[in-house]
Design a protein around this motif. Structure first.
Motif, PDB file in Angstrom:
ATOM      1  N   GLY A 158     -67.879 -38.272 -81.182  1.00 34.18           N
ATOM      2  CA  GLY A 158     -68.507 -39.053 -82.242  1.00 34.18           C
ATOM      3  C   GLY A 158     -69.530 -38.220 -82.977  1.00 34.18           C
ATOM      4  N   GLY A 159     -69.977 -38.750 -84.108  1.00 36.90           N
ATOM      5  CA  GLY A 159     -70.946 -38.013 -84.898  1.00 36.90           C
ATOM      6  C   GLY A 159     -71.518 -38.831 -86.028  1.00 36.90           C
ATOM      7  N   ALA A 160     -72.266 -38.159 -86.865  1.00 36.81           N
ATOM      8  CA  ALA A 160     -72.885 -38.783 -88.035  1.00 36.81           C
ATOM      9  C   ALA A 160     -72.757 -37.829 -89.217  1.00 36.81           C
ATOM     10  CB  ALA A 160     -74.351 -39.106 -87.774  1.00 36.81           C
ATOM     11  N   GLU A 161     -72.535 -38.405 -90.398  1.00 31.33           N
ATOM     12  CA  GLU A 161     -72.386 -37.615 -91.627  1.00 31.33           C
ATOM     13  C   GLU A 161     -73.272 -38.219 -92.703  1.00 31.33           C
ATOM     14  OE1 GLU A 161     -68.766 -35.600 -94.249  1.00 31.33           O
ATOM     15  OE2 GLU A 161     -68.332 -37.083 -92.684  1.00 31.33           O
ATOM     16  N   TYR A 162     -73.934 -37.350 -93.469  1.00 31.28           N
ATOM     17  CA  TYR A 162     -74.830 -37.819 -94.519  1.00 31.28           C
ATOM     18  C   TYR A 162     -74.431 -37.193 -95.847  1.00 31.28           C
ATOM     19  CZ  TYR A 162     -78.997 -38.768 -97.258  1.00 31.28           C
ATOM     20  OH  TYR A 162     -79.865 -39.193 -98.247  1.00 31.28           O
ATOM     21  N   ALA A 163     -74.267 -38.028 -96.875  1.00 38.04           N
ATOM     22  CA  ALA A 163     -73.877 -37.557 -98.201  1.00 38.04           C
ATOM     23  C   ALA A 163     -75.118 -37.142 -98.991  1.00 38.04           C
ATOM     24  CB  ALA A 163     -73.121 -38.651 -98.943  1.00 38.04           C
ATOM     25  N   LEU A 164     -75.196 -35.874 -99.330  1.00 39.28           N
ATOM     26  CA  LEU A 164     -76.303 -35.384-100.155  1.00 39.28           C
ATOM     27  C   LEU A 164     -76.171 -35.878-101.596  1.00 39.28           C
ATOM     28  CD1 LEU A 164     -76.359 -31.706 -98.859  1.00 39.28           C
ATOM     29  CD2 LEU A 164     -77.863 -33.582 -98.160  1.00 39.28           C
ATOM     30  N   ASP A 165     -74.920 -35.933-102.088  1.00 38.24           N
ATOM     31  CA  ASP A 165     -74.596 -36.430-103.423  1.00 38.24           C
ATOM     32  C   ASP A 165     -73.102 -36.779-103.388  1.00 38.24           C
ATOM     33  OD1 ASP A 165     -73.072 -34.040-103.843  1.00 38.24           O
ATOM     34  OD2 ASP A 165     -74.860 -33.011-104.564  1.00 38.24           O
ATOM     35  N   PRO A 166     -72.496 -37.201-104.501  1.00 37.10           N
ATOM     36  CA  PRO A 166     -71.075 -37.577-104.447  1.00 37.10           C
ATOM     37  C   PRO A 166     -70.118 -36.462-104.031  1.00 37.10           C
ATOM     38  CG  PRO A 166     -72.106 -38.504-106.403  1.00 37.10           C
ATOM     39  CD  PRO A 166     -73.116 -37.576-105.799  1.00 37.10           C
ATOM     40  N   LEU A 207     -73.273 -33.425 -95.116  1.00 35.94           N
ATOM     41  CA  LEU A 207     -73.552 -32.684 -93.901  1.00 35.94           C
ATOM     42  C   LEU A 207     -73.191 -33.550 -92.702  1.00 35.94           C
ATOM     43  CD1 LEU A 207     -77.068 -31.206 -94.769  1.00 35.94           C
ATOM     44  CD2 LEU A 207     -74.856 -30.064 -94.991  1.00 35.94           C
ATOM     45  N   ARG A 208     -72.772 -32.910 -91.608  1.00 30.89           N
ATOM     46  CA  ARG A 208     -72.383 -33.670 -90.422  1.00 30.89           C
ATOM     47  C   ARG A 208     -72.837 -32.970 -89.146  1.00 30.89           C
ATOM     48  NH1 ARG A 208     -65.928 -33.400 -89.859  1.00 30.89           N
ATOM     49  NH2 ARG A 208     -66.028 -34.340 -91.935  1.00 30.89           N
ATOM     50  N   ALA A 209     -72.997 -33.766 -88.088  1.00 34.95           N
ATOM     51  CA  ALA A 209     -73.248 -33.273 -86.735  1.00 34.95           C
ATOM     52  C   ALA A 209     -72.355 -34.067 -85.796  1.00 34.95           C
ATOM     53  CB  ALA A 209     -74.709 -33.432 -86.353  1.00 34.95           C
ATOM     54  N   GLU A 210     -71.777 -33.382 -84.775  1.00 40.44           N
ATOM     55  CA  GLU A 210     -70.712 -34.016 -84.000  1.00 40.44           C
ATOM     56  C   GLU A 210     -70.669 -33.472 -82.577  1.00 40.44           C
ATOM     57  OE1 GLU A 210     -66.880 -34.591 -86.163  1.00 40.44           O
ATOM     58  OE2 GLU A 210     -66.070 -33.447 -84.493  1.00 40.44           O
ATOM     59  N   TYR A 211     -70.238 -34.344 -81.647  1.00 37.30           N
ATOM     60  CA  TYR A 211     -70.001 -33.965 -80.253  1.00 37.30           C
ATOM     61  C   TYR A 211     -68.571 -34.350 -79.892  1.00 37.30           C
ATOM     62  CZ  TYR A 211     -69.618 -34.577 -75.217  1.00 37.30           C
ATOM     63  OH  TYR A 211     -69.179 -34.538 -73.931  1.00 37.30           O
ATOM     64  N   ARG A 212     -67.902 -33.492 -79.080  1.00 33.69           N
ATOM     65  CA  ARG A 212     -66.561 -33.809 -78.595  1.00 33.69           C
ATOM     66  C   ARG A 212     -66.381 -33.354 -77.146  1.00 33.69           C
ATOM     67  NH1 ARG A 212     -62.028 -32.245 -83.117  1.00 33.69           N
ATOM     68  NH2 ARG A 212     -63.311 -32.561 -84.987  1.00 33.69           N
ATOM     69  N   TYR A 213     -65.566 -34.114 -76.427  1.00 35.12           N
ATOM     70  CA  TYR A 213     -65.096 -33.726 -75.111  1.00 35.12           C
ATOM     71  C   TYR A 213     -63.594 -33.474 -75.222  1.00 35.12           C
ATOM     72  CZ  TYR A 213     -63.635 -33.906 -70.249  1.00 35.12           C
ATOM     73  OH  TYR A 213     -63.082 -33.606 -69.033  1.00 35.12           O
ATOM     74  N   THR A 214     -63.129 -32.340 -74.666  1.00 36.62           N
ATOM     75  CA  THR A 214     -61.722 -31.957 -74.765  1.00 36.62           C
ATOM     76  C   THR A 214     -61.169 -31.657 -73.381  1.00 36.62           C
ATOM     77  OG1 THR A 214     -62.131 -30.972 -76.942  1.00 36.62           O
ATOM     78  CG2 THR A 214     -60.073 -30.404 -75.861  1.00 36.62           C
ATOM     79  N   ASP A 215     -59.965 -32.158 -73.108  1.00 33.97           N
ATOM     80  CA  ASP A 215     -59.311 -31.930 -71.822  1.00 33.97           C
ATOM     81  C   ASP A 215     -57.876 -31.460 -72.086  1.00 33.97           C
ATOM     82  OD1 ASP A 215     -58.109 -32.042 -69.296  1.00 33.97           O
ATOM     83  OD2 ASP A 215     -59.339 -33.739 -68.676  1.00 33.97           O
ATOM     84  N   PHE A 216     -57.547 -30.269 -71.592  1.00 32.79           N
ATOM     85  CA  PHE A 216     -56.211 -29.710 -71.781  1.00 32.79           C
ATOM     86  C   PHE A 216     -55.314 -29.895 -70.557  1.00 32.79           C
ATOM     87  CE2 PHE A 216     -58.739 -27.349 -74.917  1.00 32.79           C
ATOM     88  CZ  PHE A 216     -57.969 -27.582 -76.041  1.00 32.79           C
ATOM     89  N   GLY A 217     -55.740 -30.706 -69.613  1.00 37.44           N
ATOM     90  CA  GLY A 217     -54.903 -31.040 -68.477  1.00 37.44           C
ATOM     91  C   GLY A 217     -54.628 -29.854 -67.569  1.00 37.44           C
ATOM     92  N   LYS A 218     -53.540 -29.954 -66.812  1.00 37.91           N
ATOM     93  CA  LYS A 218     -53.166 -28.928 -65.844  1.00 37.91           C
ATOM     94  C   LYS A 218     -51.868 -28.234 -66.244  1.00 37.91           C
ATOM     95  CE  LYS A 218     -55.342 -30.924 -61.741  1.00 37.91           C
ATOM     96  NZ  LYS A 218     -55.123 -31.404 -60.342  1.00 37.91           N
ATOM     97  N   ALA A 219     -51.785 -26.963 -65.927  1.00 37.54           N
ATOM     98  CA  ALA A 219     -50.548 -26.196 -66.103  1.00 37.54           C
ATOM     99  C   ALA A 219     -50.131 -25.645 -64.744  1.00 37.54           C
ATOM    100  CB  ALA A 219     -50.754 -25.058 -67.096  1.00 37.54           C
ATOM    101  N   ASP A 220     -48.836 -25.682 -64.457  1.00 35.64           N
ATOM    102  CA  ASP A 220     -48.318 -25.248 -63.154  1.00 35.64           C
ATOM    103  C   ASP A 220     -47.605 -23.907 -63.265  1.00 35.64           C
ATOM    104  OD1 ASP A 220     -49.130 -27.665 -61.890  1.00 35.64           O
ATOM    105  OD2 ASP A 220     -47.389 -28.661 -62.771  1.00 35.64           O
ATOM    106  N   PHE A 221     -47.774 -23.068 -62.230  1.00 38.99           N
ATOM    107  CA  PHE A 221     -47.124 -21.761 -62.175  1.00 38.99           C
ATOM    108  C   PHE A 221     -46.623 -21.500 -60.762  1.00 38.99           C
ATOM    109  CE2 PHE A 221     -50.085 -21.407 -65.678  1.00 38.99           C
ATOM    110  CZ  PHE A 221     -49.309 -20.819 -66.662  1.00 38.99           C
ATOM    111  N   ALA A 222     -45.594 -20.704 -60.667  1.00 37.93           N
ATOM    112  CA  ALA A 222     -45.078 -20.270 -59.363  1.00 37.93           C
ATOM    113  C   ALA A 222     -45.246 -18.756 -59.245  1.00 37.93           C
ATOM    114  CB  ALA A 222     -43.615 -20.644 -59.211  1.00 37.93           C
TER     115      ALA A 222
END
Length: 231
Positions: free
Chosen positions: A175-183, A187-202
């Motif tokens: 989520g985040g917040a964005e502010y319009a300086l003019d039309p 500007l924006r500020a944002e946080y994210r959580y990312t998960d790429f799961g598991k990968a298997d190898f032999a």
């Protein structure tokens, strides 16, 4: 009857004269327009910079071996999207791509081994939904995330034993917040959580021919600041 009509006309006439006396002479002034709120509807593109931190893990289920290590670094890139505003509700779609340096490693002296992870780029395709407070937009964002993760295993002297490179698909939410300086600019500020799961190898062990199954996972948290141009 005639007397009543005469009295009625006199009352109406006197009332009309009184109202006319209160109306100012000359042309009437145009009503003053009340300005509306900022409209977030439209296409936009921009750039962002940020920092990330996260973790990787390596697990060998057959031997119950597991190890975790941290990743940190910076990134920067471009984004583009489209917003549609209905009332105060804003819904949009956005894509972004970043060149990253999210790296991390860990040494296990008991097994004479070093694990290392490198992520050189990040990308995502997301939905944005938010609430507009005139020039301020508070929003949530989430969707599919993409990266290429490079995992290497070497002994503590630096001699590599295994290298695993692969494109990874996961998810991100924030989520985040964005502010319009003019039309045109915001500007924006944002946080994210990312998960790429598991990968298997032999892995086939040299000499014995024993096959070991491994898996590794990658997770990251990022904070970013950006600027956007609105069409």
């Amino acid at each position: 009857m005639l007397r009543a009509l005469t009295v009625g006309f006199l009352v109406v006439g006197l009332g009309g004269a009184a109202i006319a006396a209160d109306v100012p002479s000359g042309p009437l002034a145009a009503p003053v327009a009340v300005p509306g709120g900022f409209d977030w509807t439209g296409f936009y593109f921009g750039a962002q910079v940020g920092a990330g931190w996260g973790s990787s893990s390596w697990t060998t289920p057959s031997t119950r071996y597991s190890i975790d290590w941290d990743q940190r670094g910076f990134f920067g890139g471009l984004h583009a999207g489209y917003n549609r505003q209905v009332g105060a509700f804003v819904l949009g779609v956005q894509g972004d791509v970043d060149f990253a340096g999210l790296d991390g490693d860990k040494r296990d002296v008991n097994y004479n081994v070093r694990f290392k992870t490198d992520q050189n780029w990040l990308a995502s395709i997301d939905l944005r939904a938010g609430w507009a407070l005139d020039r301020t937009l508070i929003y949530g964002i989430g969707g599919a995330a993409f990266t290429t993760a490079s995992h290497s295993i070497a002994n503590l002297s630096g001699v590599p034993s295994h290298q695993y490179d692969g494109n990874r698909i996961g998810w991100n939410l924030g989520g985040g917040a964005e502010y319009a300086l003019d039309p045109k600019w915001s500007l924006r500020a944002e946080y994210r959580y990312t998960d790429f799961g598991k990968a298997d190898f032999a892995q086939v062990q040299m000499g014995s021919g024993v096959v070991y199954a491994h898996d590794y996972s990658v997770r990251a948290q990022t904070v970013r600041a950006g600027v956007s141009y609105h069409f």
